[in-house]
Every structure is written in C-alpha cells, then in structure tokens.
Design an enzyme around this catalytic site. Structure first.
Site, PDB file in Angstrom:
ATOM      1  N   TYR A 131      43.594  29.990  25.003  1.00  0.00           N
ATOM      2  CA  TYR A 131      42.884  31.280  25.065  1.00  0.00           C
ATOM      3  C   TYR A 131      41.384  31.093  24.827  1.00  0.00           C
ATOM      4  CZ  TYR A 131      41.659  36.108  23.922  1.00  0.00           C
ATOM      5  OH  TYR A 131      41.085  37.346  23.900  1.00  0.00           O
ATOM      6  N   ASN A 203      41.663  23.853  21.199  1.00  0.00           N
ATOM      7  CA  ASN A 203      41.243  25.230  20.943  1.00  0.00           C
ATOM      8  C   ASN A 203      41.997  25.781  19.732  1.00  0.00           C
ATOM      9  OD1 ASN A 203      39.779  27.662  21.883  1.00  0.00           O
ATOM     10  ND2 ASN A 203      41.815  28.490  22.258  1.00  0.00           N
ATOM     11  N   SER A 235      44.915  27.412  20.397  1.00  0.00           N
ATOM     12  CA  SER A 235      46.048  26.592  20.817  1.00  0.00           C
ATOM     13  C   SER A 235      45.535  25.222  21.225  1.00  0.00           C
ATOM     14  CB  SER A 235      46.770  27.237  22.016  1.00  0.00           C
ATOM     15  OG  SER A 235      47.185  28.546  21.718  1.00  0.00           O
ATOM     16  N   SER A 273      49.580  30.206  17.535  1.00  0.00           N
ATOM     17  CA  SER A 273      49.036  29.081  18.294  1.00  0.00           C
ATOM     18  C   SER A 273      50.063  28.568  19.293  1.00  0.00           C
ATOM     19  CB  SER A 273      48.632  27.957  17.334  1.00  0.00           C
ATOM     20  OG  SER A 273      47.998  26.905  18.021  1.00  0.00           O
ATOM     21  N   GLY A 274      49.587  28.188  20.457  1.00  0.00           N
ATOM     22  CA  GLY A 274      50.440  27.555  21.463  1.00  0.00           C
ATOM     23  C   GLY A 274      50.154  26.072  21.501  1.00  0.00           C
TER      24      GLY A 274
END
Length: 354
Positions: A131, A203, A235, A273-274
C-alpha cells in the site's frame, strides 16, 4: 538508478558472499524492469517486473512456492502455485489498487509472447502489492496497462535500480522512505555451485524496532519522522530466486526463511500488514512423453540455502532503505530518507563498523 552507496559500500557488515551485482539478477536468466510514475503533486507509484527466465521465455513455467506470514495483502496466482508447485510467467509488483490492471496487462502480454505451439488463452499472472496511499493518491489509479508492459519490456539483467523506483516508488519502511531492494549470495551445496537472489518491495515497520546488523538504530534515529496526516501499517513482498535444483516443497521451506531475514530488521508482521513471500527455482525438470525428470538437492544439505535466504533478505531490505530518497507526495505528506551519516555514527557507537 541511484548513485547512493549500498550497505556494503558503507561498511555495514553482512555475512556471505554476494554475486557480481549483489542482486536477484545474479541468478542466471532472471531479469528485472521498472516503470516509475512521479507526476504532479499526488502520483508516486509504479510497477516492477521480475522475469524468472527472461523476456525471451516470458511465459516459462518454473518450480515455485508461496508463504504468507501475515495475509492482509494480495499475490494473484498464488492458489495455483500452491496447488501445482509451478509458476508461469513474470512476477509483478505494484500498489494495492493497481493489482487488477497489472494482472490484465500481463495476461495480454503473455498472449503475444507465448509461442503458438504452447497454446494461448489461459494465464494466471502473479501480481503482488503493498500500500502506497500515504505518498500516492492510490484511488486515482495512475498505473495503466502500458506501464506494466513497459516494465516487462525494459526488464534486463545486471544491476537493479533500488529505492524510489517501480512498485516501490511510494513505499515506507520503519517510517523512513523505503521501496525496492535486492541482494544475492553465492554458495556451494553438495558440490553444486549456485546463486540465490532476493528482491523486496519494502513497506513495513515501526521506527523503534529498526535493527541493522544487530544494532538497534531505530531507537537512536528518532528524528526525521514522516510528516503525514495519517499513519498506516504497511506490508512487504519478498521474492527469492535460485538456480539450485529444488522441489516445490523445498522452495516452500526457502520462502519461510525470508521471515527470519525480515525479523532481523525488526519486522513483526503486524495485524494489518501483508507479508507474503515467493520462492522459485530456474532449474526446471525436463519433460517428455508425459513424464518429468527431476534432479534435486536432498533436504539434508539445504542449511546453506536457508542461511543464504536469511542473509540476502536482510541485506536487500537495508539496500532499499539506503537507496531511497526523501519524497513529498499526496496531501503534502513527506517521508524522509534514512540519513547515512547518522546511521553510521550509531553503528560506530556499537563497534559494528570501524
């Protein structure tokens, strides 16, 4: 490409022997391309393309595996990778709201580059995202199909641009400017000489948790915090490539080890978070008469591969931080670059560099 020195050039101590470029492109055949979009006051985004076997073999299928440390993110095509143990075509990285347009662009590109004898019409492109809506007007969806194709067409071997480039243009890491980073390791396993490379779109992370080469630098570098209206968790996408012969279940084990490289830096996989990791091998099985002939390392000799993954992941994230430039973007938000001099001063205090 940034002219800022990378981690090793600054004397930051990392274990292991990097390849010629200290990049994922040290793995023979792997190519990387970027499209960077910095336009007006609000567009700070882009696309990064990783081609496991180069543009000439754009839709080639390679053994692969995926591991999700925390799943608040997207990696399209991952279900078929999990099911089949293979991945066909490039790996694309972009922002959260541009996954669809990039996926569609890659499907159309694969139709054009796939040899007729291999058939057309079925593609499951692999697209990962993080993101960038703090620095980029993400809802404007500035990324278009031609930007994804440009990243593919510009992909090449050799040094890889890092920091504010491609999919990493608007990304933030430990509340400093983040982005794209890469590193590699040369290793010998059971008499087989190989290369392992990592590329990250970084990120994520809290400032106080940032740790570099064992030094809690984030607890000392408390200034230059982002000048932003709203803070969001981020993420990280981590892509691991190797030319060592590994089976899909072994690549799954490799992908898991990227977690440890992330943890060394202070990553904790926060709730929103991814953190999604992909590993692939360019050592493909041979196919004939409906059969596959594999040559693979045995599990007992994989320790060096696991270690190389941890080391290269850690260094790739640091390279992303060191390459990134201070950036102002959407709504006037500003995220500052990690200051090299202050970083080195802290590391000297801890005796980690001379």
């Amino acid at each position: 490409m940034t002219s800022k020195p990378r981690a090793r050039e600054l004397g930051i101590p990392f274990s292991g022997q990097p390849g010629r470029w200290n990049a994922i492109t040290d793995v023979a055949g792997v190519e990387v391309g970027h499209t960077t979009l910095i336009e007006g006051a609000s567009t700070r985004t882009g696309v990064t393309a990783i081609l496991p076997c180069g543009r000439q073999a754009g839709g080639a299928s390679v053994p692969a595996a995926v591991f999700s440390l925390n799943g608040n993110g997207e990696l399209t095509g991952s279900h078929w990778i999990e099911e089949s143990g293979f991945m066909a075509g490039p790996v694309m990285l972009t922002n959260t709201h541009s996954v669809g347009v990039v996926r569609d662009a890659v499907a159309a590109w694969l139709d054009k580059v796939t040899p007729p004898e291999e058939g057309q019409g079925f593609h499951l492109p692999v697209v990962g995202e993080t993101y960038d809506g703090v620095l980029n007007d993400i809802s404007a969806q500035a990324v278009r199909a031609e930007h994804a194709v440009a990243a593919l067409e510009q992909a090449c071997t050799g040094p890889v641009a890092e920091g504010n480039v491609g999919g990493g243009t608007g990304m933030i890491t430990h509340r400093f400017k983040g982005g794209i980073g890469t590193a590699s390791r040369m290793l010998e396993v059971a008499g087989t000489v190989g290369t392992l490379g990592v590329l990250v779109q970084s990120n994520y992370g809290a400032r106080d948790m940032l740790t570099i080469a064992g030094v809690p630098v984030g607890q000392h570098l408390t200034e230059l915090m982002p000048e932003i209206r709203q803070q969001r968790d981020g993420s990280i996408i981590i892509v691991v490539a190797t030319d060592l012969p590994l089976l899909p279940h072994q690549l799954k084990r490799v992908a898991r080890r990227a977690t440890m490289g992330l943890a060394r830096l202070g990553g904790a996989a926060f709730n929103s978070s991814g953190d999604i990791f992909l590993a692939f091998s360019t050592a493909r099985p041979t196919r004939q008469d409906g059969k596959e002939q594999w040559s693979a390392l045995v599990n007992d000799v994989l320790d060096g591969v696991f270690r190389a993954t941890v080391e290269a992941t850690e260094e790739a994230i640091v390279n992303a931080l060191l390459a990134a430039e201070t950036l102002q973007g959407f709504q006037g938000n500003v995220v500052h670059a990690l200051p090299h001099d202050e970083l080195l001063a802290v590391m000297r205090q801890y005796g980690r560099i001379g």
